[in-house]
Design a protein around this motif. Structure first.
Motif, PDB file in Angstrom:
ATOM      1  N   LYS A 199     123.936 -51.630  -9.050  1.00  0.00           N
ATOM      2  CA  LYS A 199     124.895 -52.557  -8.443  1.00  0.00           C
ATOM      3  C   LYS A 199     126.332 -52.266  -8.889  1.00  0.00           C
ATOM      4  N   ASN A 200     126.499 -51.194  -9.656  1.00  0.00           N
ATOM      5  CA  ASN A 200     127.813 -50.838 -10.221  1.00  0.00           C
ATOM      6  C   ASN A 200     128.371 -51.965 -11.094  1.00  0.00           C
ATOM      7  N   LEU A 201     127.470 -52.674 -11.748  1.00  0.00           N
ATOM      8  CA  LEU A 201     127.861 -53.764 -12.641  1.00  0.00           C
ATOM      9  C   LEU A 201     127.688 -53.301 -14.079  1.00  0.00           C
ATOM     10  N   LYS A 202     128.787 -53.176 -14.790  1.00  0.00           N
ATOM     11  CA  LYS A 202     128.760 -52.661 -16.159  1.00  0.00           C
ATOM     12  C   LYS A 202     128.419 -53.734 -17.179  1.00  0.00           C
ATOM     13  N   ALA A 203     128.912 -54.946 -16.982  1.00  0.00           N
ATOM     14  CA  ALA A 203     128.731 -55.962 -18.016  1.00  0.00           C
ATOM     15  C   ALA A 203     128.957 -57.362 -17.453  1.00  0.00           C
ATOM     16  N   ILE A 204     128.498 -58.352 -18.232  1.00  0.00           N
ATOM     17  CA  ILE A 204     128.768 -59.762 -17.957  1.00  0.00           C
ATOM     18  C   ILE A 204     129.262 -60.373 -19.267  1.00  0.00           C
ATOM     19  N   ALA A 205     130.509 -60.792 -19.287  1.00  0.00           N
ATOM     20  CA  ALA A 205     131.116 -61.382 -20.483  1.00  0.00           C
ATOM     21  C   ALA A 205     131.213 -62.889 -20.312  1.00  0.00           C
ATOM     22  N   VAL A 206     130.896 -63.626 -21.372  1.00  0.00           N
ATOM     23  CA  VAL A 206     130.825 -65.087 -21.279  1.00  0.00           C
ATOM     24  C   VAL A 206     131.527 -65.739 -22.465  1.00  0.00           C
ATOM     25  N   ARG A 207     132.282 -66.802 -22.141  1.00  0.00           N
ATOM     26  CA  ARG A 207     132.835 -67.688 -23.169  1.00  0.00           C
ATOM     27  C   ARG A 207     132.676 -69.120 -22.675  1.00  0.00           C
ATOM     28  N   GLY A 208     132.028 -69.946 -23.480  1.00  0.00           N
ATOM     29  CA  GLY A 208     131.803 -71.325 -23.076  1.00  0.00           C
ATOM     30  C   GLY A 208     132.239 -72.318 -24.134  1.00  0.00           C
ATOM     31  N   SER A 209     132.638 -73.497 -23.691  1.00  0.00           N
ATOM     32  CA  SER A 209     133.120 -74.501 -24.648  1.00  0.00           C
ATOM     33  C   SER A 209     132.550 -75.893 -24.373  1.00  0.00           C
ATOM     34  N   LYS A 210     131.535 -75.966 -23.519  1.00  0.00           N
ATOM     35  CA  LYS A 210     130.994 -77.270 -23.137  1.00  0.00           C
ATOM     36  C   LYS A 210     129.773 -77.618 -23.982  1.00  0.00           C
ATOM     37  N   ASP A 211     129.465 -78.901 -23.994  1.00  0.00           N
ATOM     38  CA  ASP A 211     128.282 -79.380 -24.712  1.00  0.00           C
ATOM     39  C   ASP A 211     127.056 -79.332 -23.816  1.00  0.00           C
ATOM     40  N   VAL A 212     125.888 -79.211 -24.446  1.00  0.00           N
ATOM     41  CA  VAL A 212     124.621 -79.400 -23.739  1.00  0.00           C
ATOM     42  C   VAL A 212     124.172 -80.826 -24.023  1.00  0.00           C
ATOM     43  N   GLU A 213     124.206 -81.651 -23.015  1.00  0.00           N
ATOM     44  CA  GLU A 213     123.888 -83.066 -23.200  1.00  0.00           C
ATOM     45  C   GLU A 213     122.384 -83.282 -23.179  1.00  0.00           C
ATOM     46  N   VAL A 214     121.852 -83.884 -24.238  1.00  0.00           N
ATOM     47  CA  VAL A 214     120.422 -84.166 -24.311  1.00  0.00           C
ATOM     48  C   VAL A 214     120.189 -85.657 -24.125  1.00  0.00           C
ATOM     49  N   ALA A 215     118.961 -86.020 -23.781  1.00  0.00           N
ATOM     50  CA  ALA A 215     118.649 -87.409 -23.448  1.00  0.00           C
ATOM     51  C   ALA A 215     118.721 -88.329 -24.660  1.00  0.00           C
ATOM     52  N   ASP A 216     118.245 -87.848 -25.803  1.00  0.00           N
ATOM     53  CA  ASP A 216     118.197 -88.684 -27.005  1.00  0.00           C
ATOM     54  C   ASP A 216     118.709 -87.873 -28.196  1.00  0.00           C
ATOM     55  N   PRO A 217     120.027 -87.750 -28.350  1.00  0.00           N
ATOM     56  CA  PRO A 217     120.568 -86.908 -29.428  1.00  0.00           C
ATOM     57  C   PRO A 217     120.178 -87.378 -30.823  1.00  0.00           C
ATOM     58  N   LYS A 218     120.180 -88.680 -31.044  1.00  0.00           N
ATOM     59  CA  LYS A 218     119.820 -89.189 -32.366  1.00  0.00           C
ATOM     60  C   LYS A 218     118.350 -88.912 -32.659  1.00  0.00           C
ATOM     61  N   GLY A 219     117.499 -89.170 -31.661  1.00  0.00           N
ATOM     62  CA  GLY A 219     116.070 -88.919 -31.850  1.00  0.00           C
ATOM     63  C   GLY A 219     115.777 -87.452 -32.065  1.00  0.00           C
ATOM     64  N   LEU A 220     116.494 -86.582 -31.348  1.00  0.00           N
ATOM     65  CA  LEU A 220     116.287 -85.148 -31.500  1.00  0.00           C
ATOM     66  C   LEU A 220     116.715 -84.690 -32.892  1.00  0.00           C
ATOM     67  N   MET A 221     117.838 -85.212 -33.374  1.00  0.00           N
ATOM     68  CA  MET A 221     118.322 -84.828 -34.694  1.00  0.00           C
ATOM     69  C   MET A 221     117.329 -85.260 -35.777  1.00  0.00           C
ATOM     70  N   GLU A 222     116.812 -86.468 -35.644  1.00  0.00           N
ATOM     71  CA  GLU A 222     115.837 -86.953 -36.627  1.00  0.00           C
ATOM     72  C   GLU A 222     114.558 -86.124 -36.586  1.00  0.00           C
ATOM     73  N   TYR A 223     114.128 -85.783 -35.383  1.00  0.00           N
ATOM     74  CA  TYR A 223     112.903 -84.998 -35.234  1.00  0.00           C
ATOM     75  C   TYR A 223     113.075 -83.616 -35.852  1.00  0.00           C
ATOM     76  N   MET A 224     114.239 -83.013 -35.627  1.00  0.00           N
ATOM     77  CA  MET A 224     114.487 -81.691 -36.188  1.00  0.00           C
ATOM     78  C   MET A 224     114.628 -81.743 -37.705  1.00  0.00           C
ATOM     79  N   ASP A 225     115.238 -82.812 -38.223  1.00  0.00           N
ATOM     80  CA  ASP A 225     115.350 -82.965 -39.677  1.00  0.00           C
ATOM     81  C   ASP A 225     113.971 -82.971 -40.321  1.00  0.00           C
ATOM     82  N   ASN A 226     113.010 -83.601 -39.642  1.00  0.00           N
ATOM     83  CA  ASN A 226     111.648 -83.677 -40.166  1.00  0.00           C
ATOM     84  C   ASN A 226     110.860 -82.399 -39.936  1.00  0.00           C
ATOM     85  N   SER A 227     111.274 -81.608 -38.941  1.00  0.00           N
ATOM     86  CA  SER A 227     110.507 -80.408 -38.567  1.00  0.00           C
ATOM     87  C   SER A 227     110.956 -79.146 -39.282  1.00  0.00           C
TER      88      SER A 227
END
Length: 600
Positions: A199-227
């Motif tokens: 496809k004559n495509l040499k590269a794909i360069a990416v820069r992002g600054s947005k958040d990934v919004e999750v349904a339950d951030p507090k619950g996810l953080m607690e679950y990961m702390d325990n895991s």
């Protein structure tokens, strides 16, 4: 429609022929039905690409998709999937890569992108949050992976940008060229780099600054702390963190099924050189990790060689040590690091590269190839300098390298030695010789993209159960592991992290991230749908049981030495059992009843 959490909800569609860039919505229903990464790739490829299209023609597409775990607090949340029709195998194909590029795409606001058409001149894509451009790559074309990465970052003025690129192999349409992100993280198998180059495509360069919004951030953080403490205490996670993937050498080689000299042997005393302790003592410099990984299995390595000077790279991983190393008869770290570094810089799949070179080496040693054929290279097992030169020749399509650039099956047919090429559907197997772990033979044969181990890597379970020389029961084992890995590939989680984060944790995290509860039965039904879609793409392209094969070396030649001595693989029995439990007919084609059950 309620909000789609854990996802950006948008994808890019970039047509290089027209020079157009479109942003499309991804529906929540579609995301839940196909889970993410690998599943979305299956949906869009089977919908938009004809199975009989030319893999290097304008009708083939590259489809990159993240999963819901990408960019969140879930462990190993860095795997992004690319789906395409393979120029190497002519089959449905997909490949996954870790690193930081996948999450960065999500931070820019996109769950994925579809690349279609072909640019008249070399270009690269620049994604900077909402700003997306197609930029000229005429001054970048012709460079290796390292130089390409640096030139793009310099041009854009930001060293923290993440770049996925092709090297000389992709530009020259080597059929097992890969796409490399972050310099050392490859979409490795199937030839996606050749599709990108077409496809004559040499590269794909990416820069992002947005958040990934999750349904339950507090619950996810607690679950990961325990895991997360589970990773510190899990024995497999500990050894993988210490030794990287090369911890496998001390298990596979003594068991007698580590690829050696073009799979003519499964054991060699010299293979011990590549065990994890040797790596740490002789070439290890520091750890390296993909985004969001608590294990850090990658190892930065360096050696000062009398033959090559100083050689530095991230890696090599176990599969590279096996296919470029022991399978080509190499016996020391300086040669292995050198050929690995060369392969990385050129942008080629190290596994199929090793399959090609080991084939050529066996042909040379048997007198089938001469010095005239090889351009003066002494292609004997163990000649690392000749191997490094041949890698360059393959990427540049020079001399005998032009033959091997078409893949190992093409080369074997041209040289009149079809029984000496180790493959299924045109792809070189992984390190694990199936004569020492019979379930791996079934994995290689039924893989939609050719002999790829990560479709269902069952060898560890076979060794733990003590039944690795048996065919009985392996169909059920392969099916269960295949479904498990399809889940991981779709949510975007690195398989290494399941050691401390098994399926109950994955499902709990899925709910906390997406806001949607998915039972084990539901997610298994979804991945069964994905697997059958992949199979049907190949069926429509003429593939069936006749293509689910292994080389005669595995099915007729007994293993010559080591703990697996005397073993061969009875593939037919395992195939019939597998087709039966999958709801496929004796020719390996999903039945109408199975397709109806899966809403296909």
């Amino acid at each position: 429609m309620s909000k789609l959490y854990g996802a950006a909800g948008k994808m890019l569609r970039i047509n290089l022929t027209e020079g157009t860039i479109e942003k499309e919505d991804l529906s929540k229903d579609l995301y839940m039905k196909y889970i993410g990464g690998r599943g979305l790739g299956a949906y869009f490829l089977t919908k938009e690409v004809e199975p009989d299209c030319d893999p290097l023609g304008t009708m083939n597409k590259l489809m990159f998709f993240n999963g819901p775990f990408s960019g969140t607090m879930a462990p190993g949340n860095n795997k992004i999937n690319v789906t395409f029709k393979s120029p190497l195998t002519n089959t449905y194909s997909y490949s996954l890569a870790g690193g930081h590029w996948g999450p960065e795409l999500k931070f820019a606001g996109y769950d994925g992108m579809i690349i279609e058409g072909k640019s008249e001149k070399p270009v690269y894509i620049w994604i900077d949050d909402d700003k997306v451009e197609i930029k000229t790559a005429e001054t970048i074309w012709g460079n290796d992976i390292h130089t390409t990465d640096k030139k793009i970052k310099d041009e854009l003025g930001d060293s923290n940008i993440h770049v996925a690129a092709i090297g000389l192999a992709g530009e020259n349409l080597v059929k097992f060229a890969c796409i490399t992100n972050d310099v050392y993280r490859e979409f490795g198998r199937g030839g996606c780099g050749a599709v990108m180059g077409s496809k004559n495509l040499k590269a794909i360069a990416v820069r992002g600054s947005k958040d990934v919004e999750v349904a339950d951030p507090k619950g996810l953080m607690e679950y990961m702390d325990n895991s997360y403490p589970n990773f510190k205490k899990h024995p497999k996670a500990q050894v993988r963190r210490k030794h990287g993937t090369n911890e496998l050498v001390e298990h596979i080689n003594p068991a007698g099924f580590m690829c050696t000299d073009n799979f003519s042997k499964g054991y060699a005393d010299t293979n011990k050189e590549f065990e994890g302790d040797s790596l740490l003592a002789k070439v290890y410099v520091s750890d390296a990790a993909c985004y969001g990984c608590p294990i850090a299995c990658s190892k930065n390595c360096s050696i000062v060689s009398t033959k090559y000077g100083k050689v530095m790279l991230e890696g090599p991983e176990f599969e590279t040590v096996g296919l470029l190393g022991t399978n080509c008869g190499l016996t020391n770290w300086e040669d292995v690091l050198k050929v690995s570094a060369v392969c990385d810089a050129l942008g080629m799949d190290s596994m199929t590269s090793g399959g090609c070179i080991s084939l050529a080496m066996e042909c040379f040693e048997k007198g089938i190839l001469t010095l005239e054929d090889t351009g003066g290279l002494e292609l004997r097992f163990g000649n690392g300098e000749a191997e490094a030169q041949l890698l360059e020749m393959i990427a540049k399509r020079e001399g005998i390298g032009a033959v091997l650039a078409e893949g190992p099956v093409y080369a074997a047919e041209k040289w009149g030695v079809p029984d000496l090429v180790m493959h299924s559907k045109g792809m070189t197997p992984a390190v694990y010789d199936p004569r020492g772990a019979k379930g791996m033979g079934l994995t290689y044969a039924i893989s939609p993209k050719g002999a790829h181990h990560m479709v269902a890597p069952v060898f560890g379970l076979e060794m733990a159960a003590g039944n690795r020389f048996e065919e009985k029961g392996k169909a059920e084992l392969v099916k269960n592991v295949q479904f498990n890995f399809c889940i991981l590939d779709s949510v975007g989680m690195c398989s290494t992290n399941q050691t401390g984060f098994p399926r109950p944790d994955q499902l709990a995290a899925f709910k906390l991230i997406t806001g949607q509860e998915m039972t084990e039965q539901e997610i298994l039904l979804n991945v069964e749908r994905i697997i059958n879609m992949e199979r049907m793409f190949n069926v429509k392209n003429g593939f069936s049981r006749k293509d689910d094969t292994l080389p005669k070396r595995f099915t007729e030649e007994t293993m010559s030495c080591g703990e697996s001595k005397g073993q061969v693989v009875d593939l037919d029995t395992m195939l019939s059992d597998y087709y039966s439990i999958m709801g496929w007919d004796e020719d390996g084609i999903p039945t109408p009843e199975k397709l109806k059950e899966l809403e296909l």
